[in-house]
Design a protein around this motif. Sequence first.
Motif, PDB file in Angstrom:
ATOM      1  N   ILE A   1       0.537  -0.843   0.048  1.00 25.89           N
ATOM      2  CA  ILE A   1       0.231   0.109   0.038  1.00 25.89           C
ATOM      3  C   ILE A   1       1.194   1.096  -0.052  1.00 25.89           C
ATOM      4  N   ALA A   2       1.778   1.629   0.946  1.00 30.10           N
ATOM      5  CA  ALA A   2       2.930   2.127   1.077  1.00 30.10           C
ATOM      6  C   ALA A   2       3.935   3.253  -0.483  1.00 30.10           C
ATOM      7  N   LEU A   3       3.847   1.841  -1.135  1.00 31.18           N
ATOM      8  CA  LEU A   3       4.546   2.017  -2.410  1.00 31.18           C
ATOM      9  C   LEU A   3       3.537   2.827  -3.914  1.00 31.18           C
ATOM     10  N   VAL A   4       2.206   1.747  -4.446  1.00 39.01           N
ATOM     11  CA  VAL A   4       1.601   2.066  -4.798  1.00 39.01           C
ATOM     12  C   VAL A   4       1.069   3.133  -4.381  1.00 39.01           C
ATOM     13  N   ASP A   5       0.238   3.406  -2.981  1.00 32.75           N
ATOM     14  CA  ASP A   5      -0.427   4.618  -2.806  1.00 32.75           C
ATOM     15  C   ASP A   5       0.478   5.895  -2.356  1.00 32.75           C
ATOM     16  N   ALA A   6       1.829   5.515  -2.514  1.00 30.10           N
ATOM     17  CA  ALA A   6       2.142   6.661  -2.408  1.00 30.10           C
ATOM     18  C   ALA A   6       2.393   7.238  -0.386  1.00 30.10           C
ATOM     19  N   ASP A   7       2.250   6.568   0.270  1.00 32.11           N
ATOM     20  CA  ASP A   7       1.912   6.510   1.753  1.00 32.11           C
ATOM     21  C   ASP A   7       3.257   6.717   2.733  1.00 32.11           C
ATOM     22  N   ILE A   8       3.972   7.818   2.498  1.00 34.13           N
ATOM     23  CA  ILE A   8       5.338   7.651   3.502  1.00 34.13           C
ATOM     24  C   ILE A   8       5.501   7.165   4.999  1.00 34.13           C
ATOM     25  N   THR A   9       3.586   7.693   5.545  1.00 33.88           N
ATOM     26  CA  THR A   9       3.183   7.201   6.958  1.00 33.88           C
ATOM     27  C   THR A   9       3.791   6.167   7.219  1.00 33.88           C
ATOM     28  N   LYS A  10       2.858   5.587   6.036  1.00 35.41           N
ATOM     29  CA  LYS A  10       2.911   3.540   6.594  1.00 35.41           C
ATOM     30  C   LYS A  10       3.677   2.887   6.190  1.00 35.41           C
ATOM     31  N   ALA A  11       4.563   3.594   5.131  1.00 29.95           N
ATOM     32  CA  ALA A  11       6.070   2.981   5.065  1.00 29.95           C
ATOM     33  C   ALA A  11       6.805   3.214   6.238  1.00 29.95           C
ATOM     34  N   GLU A  12       6.568   3.837   6.840  1.00 31.34           N
ATOM     35  CA  GLU A  12       7.751   4.456   7.948  1.00 31.34           C
ATOM     36  C   GLU A  12       7.214   3.555   9.420  1.00 31.34           C
ATOM     37  N   GLN A  13       6.115   3.370   8.799  1.00 32.33           N
ATOM     38  CA  GLN A  13       5.313   2.077   9.730  1.00 32.33           C
ATOM     39  C   GLN A  13       6.136   0.767   9.845  1.00 32.33           C
ATOM     40  N   VAL A  14       6.158   0.866   8.212  1.00 28.42           N
ATOM     41  CA  VAL A  14       6.738  -0.583   8.350  1.00 28.42           C
ATOM     42  C   VAL A  14       8.364  -0.794   8.131  1.00 28.42           C
ATOM     43  N   VAL A  15       8.374  -0.014   8.078  1.00 26.31           N
ATOM     44  CA  VAL A  15       9.964   0.071   8.441  1.00 26.31           C
ATOM     45  C   VAL A  15      10.591  -0.019  10.331  1.00 26.31           C
ATOM     46  N   ARG A  16       9.373   0.577  11.272  1.00 24.88           N
ATOM     47  CA  ARG A  16       9.255   0.566  12.155  1.00 24.88           C
ATOM     48  C   ARG A  16       8.966  -0.715  12.569  1.00 24.88           C
ATOM     49  N   ALA A  17       8.448  -1.407  12.390  1.00 19.48           N
ATOM     50  CA  ALA A  17       8.268  -2.813  12.718  1.00 19.48           C
ATOM     51  C   ALA A  17       8.996  -4.163  12.655  1.00 19.48           C
ATOM     52  N   ASP A  18       9.924  -3.956  11.702  1.00 25.52           N
ATOM     53  CA  ASP A  18      11.051  -4.772  11.604  1.00 25.52           C
ATOM     54  C   ASP A  18      11.883  -5.322  12.990  1.00 25.52           C
TER      55      ASP A  18
ATOM     56  N   ASP B   1      12.539 -17.743   8.010  1.00 26.44           N
ATOM     57  CA  ASP B   1      11.976 -17.218   7.055  1.00 26.44           C
ATOM     58  C   ASP B   1      11.410 -15.649   7.287  1.00 26.44           C
ATOM     59  N   LEU B   2      10.420 -15.878   8.231  1.00 26.11           N
ATOM     60  CA  LEU B   2       9.385 -14.261   8.845  1.00 26.11           C
ATOM     61  C   LEU B   2       9.946 -13.225   8.807  1.00 26.11           C
ATOM     62  N   GLU B   3      10.963 -13.539   9.689  1.00 20.70           N
ATOM     63  CA  GLU B   3      12.341 -12.536  10.072  1.00 20.70           C
ATOM     64  C   GLU B   3      12.742 -11.853   8.275  1.00 20.70           C
ATOM     65  N   ARG B   4      12.935 -13.044   7.281  1.00 21.55           N
ATOM     66  CA  ARG B   4      14.260 -12.751   5.788  1.00 21.55           C
ATOM     67  C   ARG B   4      12.121 -11.457   5.434  1.00 21.55           C
ATOM     68  N   ILE B   5      10.730 -12.103   5.823  1.00 21.04           N
ATOM     69  CA  ILE B   5       9.909 -11.549   5.037  1.00 21.04           C
ATOM     70  C   ILE B   5       9.661  -9.745   5.114  1.00 21.04           C
ATOM     71  N   GLY B   6       9.684 -10.109   6.184  1.00 16.18           N
ATOM     72  CA  GLY B   6      10.376  -8.780   6.975  1.00 16.18           C
ATOM     73  C   GLY B   6      11.353  -7.402   6.758  1.00 16.18           C
ATOM     74  N   ASP B   7      12.044  -7.970   6.758  1.00 12.88           N
ATOM     75  CA  ASP B   7      13.717  -7.912   5.483  1.00 12.88           C
ATOM     76  C   ASP B   7      12.603  -7.349   4.151  1.00 12.88           C
ATOM     77  N   GLU B   8      11.940  -8.336   3.604  1.00 12.08           N
ATOM     78  CA  GLU B   8      11.898  -7.845   2.213  1.00 12.08           C
ATOM     79  C   GLU B   8      10.571  -6.815   2.616  1.00 12.08           C
ATOM     80  N   ALA B   9       9.903  -6.810   3.064  1.00  9.60           N
ATOM     81  CA  ALA B   9       8.883  -5.900   3.349  1.00  9.60           C
ATOM     82  C   ALA B   9       9.267  -3.936   3.103  1.00  9.60           C
ATOM     83  N   SER B  10      10.150  -3.951   3.554  1.00 16.09           N
ATOM     84  CA  SER B  10      11.381  -2.566   4.335  1.00 16.09           C
ATOM     85  C   SER B  10      11.804  -2.432   3.619  1.00 16.09           C
ATOM     86  N   LYS B  11      12.471  -3.493   3.399  1.00 14.77           N
ATOM     87  CA  LYS B  11      13.049  -3.155   1.721  1.00 14.77           C
ATOM     88  C   LYS B  11      12.036  -1.988   0.652  1.00 14.77           C
TER      89      LYS B  11
END
Length: 230
Positions: free
Chosen positions: A41-58, A98-108
Amino acid sequence: MDITSHTHHISQQYNIELDDIRKHLSEMGGMAQRQVNDAIIALVDADITKAEQVVRADKTVNSMEVSIDEECIRILARRQPAASDLRLVIAVTKAITDLERIGDEASKIARQAIAMSSEGLAPRGYVEVRHIGGLVSRMLQDSLDAFARLDIEMAENVVQMDRTVDLEYGTAMRELVTFMMEDPRSITRVLNIMWSLRALERIGDHARNLAQYVIYLVKGEDVRHTDLDK
């Protein structure tokens, strides 16, 4: 078959310990699932707030991996599990990696969304992100459900879906390379999309791994390097 009925023991504490690692794996899976969905959603909608939440959740996902791994080590040391219990502990230790690496990829993906906020949206690739993102999100959800239910058929379907994701990814990458050749001005921005698609493809690979651990847990067979048709 529900995973909570996998095995029961005379020791109530042992039952609790096994139930705990199942429950905590499910919680970690839910967190990783939200990261993936929010990153798309962050990428498609250019939602920076949500993107930052994803990075913090990692950081949370990373700490969950460490905590569950410690639980599994304690079970191995104290209980010396055998047969299906041993397979469960091994499957959980592999799954959390694998779940930890999924989190890493989502952060990317989230970081790409943040970068694109200053570089400008790419002229192409969002349809592919939405489509492939939907496929890998479903793969991840189904693999987690298969783990919870010990559902072999669902796990096999996830493995099959990974073939589809790989084909869709290859097609998307070829189309985007062609587009960049036709419009060199778009290269930087389209590359951000391509890196995000690569991260989604890797998430699909990790979801496939989770499904394969279900097969190992139920049948005791390691199918990671086995032809799917066999």
